[in-house]
Design a protein around this motif. Sequence first.
Motif, short mmCIF file in Angstrom:
data_model
loop_
_atom_site.label_atom_id
_atom_site.label_comp_id
_atom_site.label_asym_id
_atom_site.label_seq_id
_atom_site.Cartn_x
_atom_site.Cartn_y
_atom_site.Cartn_z
N ASP A 1 10.17 3.54 1.38
CA ASP A 1 9.78 2.61 2.08
C ASP A 1 9.51 3.01 3.38
N ILE B 1 5.56 6.81 -4.14
CA ILE B 1 6.26 6.00 -5.41
C ILE B 1 6.15 6.92 -6.37
N PRO C 1 9.74 0.25 -3.70
CA PRO C 1 8.69 0.55 -2.72
C PRO C 1 8.76 -0.40 -1.51
N VAL D 1 2.99 -1.09 0.38
CA VAL D 1 2.25 -0.04 0.01
C VAL D 1 0.87 -0.19 0.23
#
Length: 252
Positions: free
Chosen positions: A242, A219, A174, A177
């Motif tokens: 990302d 995700i 990730p 976030v």
Amino acid sequence: MSRVLITAGGSGIGRAMAEGFAAAGHQVWVTDVSAVALADLPEGWRTTAVDATDEAGVKALFAEIADTWGGLDVLCANAGIAGPTARIEDIALEDWRKCVSVNLEGCFLAAKYAAPLMKAAKAGSIVVTSSTAGQYGYPNRAPYCSAKWAVIGLMKTLAMELGPFGIRANVICPGAVEGPRMEGVLEREAAAKGMTRDEVYAGYASGTSMGRFVEARDIANMAVLLGSDAARLVSGQVIAVDGHTENPDPKV
């Protein structure tokens, strides 16, 4: 219908993963170090409060899974902590060890006890949560970056070692976030660099070609895909979710 275990699934990315798998019709079992977080989960989910670094607790968890479900199809090894935000000379060894233990040893223990269940079925998918910190260096985040690089090496080894048994292993990285955990990182990093929270946020966001943070559900969607037959020949891969990180922190 797959049997899916998500570690650290009481909140954040882990909870989004559990919601994603449940919405797709799979059985979910969620662990978390926080019993309070588990108490807030939807009815019908199986839950166990366990420290991801406690081998006795993890071993007991997988014994319970074997007794209850008879096996395991998907492991989402998601347990992790942010660790300290500080210059290398200011990081205490105790803080280093705690961060590496949760992020790396937690993944190792989950995989150690999931592997025999998956080997027995000659099938399975292990999805490890790393980070773009496992692909780039980040100033003032040495323990976290080191652990997140390390889980990629662990996953690559698992893919090679377990592949002959029909078991796949992949890593999701990730980016930044949206959510409370990232807010904590932003605030600590701002303090360490003498910047405002908004300046640090802008630095992270502008370091992606899409110019934004990702959401936990992004995700989760990738985890559900990697756990499915649609990804039956995807293994040993490091997949970033990302928004395309080009420069993780251009303001440093």
